[in-house]
Design an enzyme around this catalytic site. Sequence first.
Site, PDB file in Angstrom:
ATOM      1  N   GLY A  54       0.801  -1.212   0.000  1.00 17.25           N
ATOM      2  CA  GLY A  54       0.000   0.000   0.000  1.00 17.25           C
ATOM      3  C   GLY A  54       0.840   1.270   0.000  1.00 17.25           C
ATOM      4  N   THR A  55       2.107   1.152  -0.416  1.00 13.76           N
ATOM      5  CA  THR A  55       3.003   2.316  -0.447  1.00 13.76           C
ATOM      6  C   THR A  55       2.415   3.444  -1.299  1.00 13.76           C
ATOM      7  OG1 THR A  55       4.754   0.658  -0.538  1.00 13.76           O
ATOM      8  CG2 THR A  55       5.417   2.962  -0.799  1.00 13.76           C
ATOM      9  N   TRP A  71      -0.607   4.158  -2.123  1.00 17.71           N
ATOM     10  CA  TRP A  71      -1.765   4.776  -1.447  1.00 17.71           C
ATOM     11  C   TRP A  71      -1.279   5.686  -0.319  1.00 17.71           C
ATOM     12  CZ3 TRP A  71      -5.844   1.701   1.883  1.00 17.71           C
ATOM     13  CH2 TRP A  71      -6.983   2.486   2.048  1.00 17.71           C
ATOM     14  N   HIS A 106      12.049   1.364   1.116  1.00 14.31           N
ATOM     15  CA  HIS A 106      11.683  -0.029   1.420  1.00 14.31           C
ATOM     16  C   HIS A 106      12.705  -0.652   2.367  1.00 14.31           C
ATOM     17  CE1 HIS A 106       8.367  -0.094  -1.284  1.00 14.31           C
ATOM     18  NE2 HIS A 106       9.064  -0.075  -2.403  1.00 14.31           N
ATOM     19  N   ARG A 130       1.033  -5.080   5.644  1.00  9.04           N
ATOM     20  CA  ARG A 130      -0.187  -5.712   5.156  1.00  9.04           C
ATOM     21  C   ARG A 130      -0.181  -7.183   5.533  1.00  9.04           C
ATOM     22  NH1 ARG A 130      -1.724  -5.538  -1.299  1.00  9.04           N
ATOM     23  NH2 ARG A 130      -3.935  -5.953  -0.981  1.00  9.04           N
ATOM     24  N   SER A 149      -0.084  -9.872  -4.167  1.00  7.07           N
ATOM     25  CA  SER A 149       0.120  -8.592  -4.846  1.00  7.07           C
ATOM     26  C   SER A 149       1.502  -8.545  -5.502  1.00  7.07           C
ATOM     27  CB  SER A 149      -0.046  -7.449  -3.832  1.00  7.07           C
ATOM     28  OG  SER A 149       0.025  -6.212  -4.466  1.00  7.07           O
ATOM     29  N   LYS A 155      -6.388  -4.527  -7.476  1.00 10.61           N
ATOM     30  CA  LYS A 155      -7.713  -4.707  -6.889  1.00 10.61           C
ATOM     31  C   LYS A 155      -7.929  -3.820  -5.665  1.00 10.61           C
ATOM     32  CE  LYS A 155      -9.246  -9.435  -7.821  1.00 10.61           C
ATOM     33  NZ  LYS A 155      -9.477 -10.740  -7.171  1.00 10.61           N
TER      34      LYS A 155
HETATM   35  P1  A3P Z   1      -3.320  -5.414  -4.825  1.00  7.71           P
HETATM   36  O1  A3P Z   1      -2.274  -5.931  -5.738  1.00  7.71           O
HETATM   37  O2  A3P Z   1      -3.696  -6.401  -3.750  1.00  7.71           O
HETATM   38  O3  A3P Z   1      -4.511  -4.868  -5.501  1.00  7.71           O
HETATM   39  P2  A3P Z   1       2.360  -0.814  -3.309  1.00  7.71           P
HETATM   40  O4  A3P Z   1       1.836   0.545  -3.549  1.00  7.71           O
HETATM   41  O5  A3P Z   1       3.119  -0.934  -2.000  1.00  7.71           O
HETATM   42  O6  A3P Z   1       3.094  -1.333  -4.463  1.00  7.71           O
HETATM   43  O7  A3P Z   1       1.095  -1.747  -3.058  1.00  7.71           O
HETATM   44  C1  A3P Z   1       0.232  -2.042  -4.119  1.00  7.71           C
HETATM   45  C2  A3P Z   1      -1.075  -2.528  -3.561  1.00  7.71           C
HETATM   46  O8  A3P Z   1      -1.816  -1.417  -3.060  1.00  7.71           O
HETATM   47  C3  A3P Z   1      -1.912  -3.167  -4.656  1.00  7.71           C
HETATM   48  O9  A3P Z   1      -2.693  -4.183  -4.013  1.00  7.71           O
HETATM   49  C4  A3P Z   1      -2.752  -1.995  -5.106  1.00  7.71           C
HETATM   50  O10 A3P Z   1      -3.917  -2.342  -5.806  1.00  7.71           O
HETATM   51  C5  A3P Z   1      -3.046  -1.318  -3.774  1.00  7.71           C
HETATM   52  N1  A3P Z   1      -3.414   0.096  -3.940  1.00  7.71           N
HETATM   53  C6  A3P Z   1      -2.834   1.008  -4.754  1.00  7.71           C
HETATM   54  N2  A3P Z   1      -3.469   2.178  -4.683  1.00  7.71           N
HETATM   55  C7  A3P Z   1      -4.479   2.021  -3.801  1.00  7.71           C
HETATM   56  C8  A3P Z   1      -5.506   2.879  -3.315  1.00  7.71           C
HETATM   57  N3  A3P Z   1      -5.611   4.129  -3.741  1.00  7.71           N
HETATM   58  N4  A3P Z   1      -6.387   2.378  -2.420  1.00  7.71           N
HETATM   59  C9  A3P Z   1      -6.276   1.104  -1.974  1.00  7.71           C
HETATM   60  N5  A3P Z   1      -5.335   0.237  -2.407  1.00  7.71           N
HETATM   61  C10 A3P Z   1      -4.442   0.692  -3.310  1.00  7.71           C
END
Ligand code: A3P
Length: 344
Positions: free
Chosen positions: A94-95, A97, A156, A179, A187, A309
């Site tokens: 969720g980085t 986000w 990271h 997570r 993911s 997702k």
């Molecule tokens: P999924 O692959 O389970 O959908 P990171 O940003 O650390 O690379 O993590 C990516 C994960 O965060 C992905 O999970 C992605 O879909 C989810 N993600 C990205 N943007 C998001 C948002 N705005 N709200 C919720 N989840 C989000």
Amino acid sequence: MAGPSASFTMTIGPVPFKDVVGEAAEDDDHITPPTEYGDIISTLPSINYLGRWVHYQYQGGWVIHQRIPGVLSFQRRFTPRPGDVLLASPPKCGTTWLKALSFATMARAAYPPNSAEHPLLRLNPHECVPLLDDLFSAGQHDKLEALPSPRLMNTHMLHSQLPSSVADNIDCKIVYICREPKDMLVSLWHFAQTISPIKFTDVFESACEGKSTDGPIWNHILGYWGASKTSPERVMFLRYEEMILDPVDTVRHLARFLGLPFTSAEEAAGVPANIVKLCSMETMKAVEANNIGTSGIFLKFPHKSYFRKGVVGDWVNHMTPEMARRFDSIVDDKISGSGLSFRP
Ligand code: A3P
């Protein structure tokens, strides 16, 4: 002595990193990796993760080969500034986000979240908040000097890899996101698939052995968990699942932690909810910048691949109950006694 001139204006951070440094940050022509750490790196244990990517074991974590000089360089060269905020995370937790939410929260005075001109509507969140691991690995850390304070940055790196100038710095706050590890693995697999075909079972088996980029995942989580317990005023520990349940409350906590609580006027105007809406999966997926282009200096991932997702529990679609039991029991064993649990 002359006072400040009437025309003097000071830019307050955070501002989008790309607005400050331009396109060159990810341009291969501007990569000059530090070369002075060969002797140290040659002594480190290594693996060929998934048969594709060499990783080195360093201070409790597996670091991909392109970034190991960057970790060493960061430890020696990073100059913290009062007010720096570091977003820390294992990959795929969720980085993206958290970058969006933190940027929108910290910069809300300059960029109101309901503005049609908001930077997050024209830039990918990774273009707003730089990844230190890549910048130091590419010899581009000088670009950080151009950012006005307070700077918002991301890593990271494991907590055990942070230099004490960061880990013990009262003026540098850390916001950590992790997570549920099975969802992280799923993911990670989807993400890696965007650049190389990989079997999920290979990602799974490696993770059971504690091998993953910036893993073992339990070391990553436990390091920041411990730091958040000893120094809750400096390290905020967030979980993706809790954020999904109540993102508005998460943003309120985040703002308080960063020393920027929402005023009652902002609450009345719906600012926390507007930030959540701006950073939602729905809004982010509709932004053009998130559908074109790539992020990353060494491995270039399509911006689109950061938004999949965004749900909790997707592991059921990829793991058998037996695989889930096995991985759960490994994780339970590793984190037992820490007070942390990923069980419902
Ligand atoms: P999924 O692959 O389970 O959908 P990171 O940003 O650390 O690379 O993590 C990516 C994960 O965060 C992905 O999970 C992605 O879909 C989810 N993600 C990205 N943007 C998001 C948002 N705005 N709200 C919720 N989840 C989000």
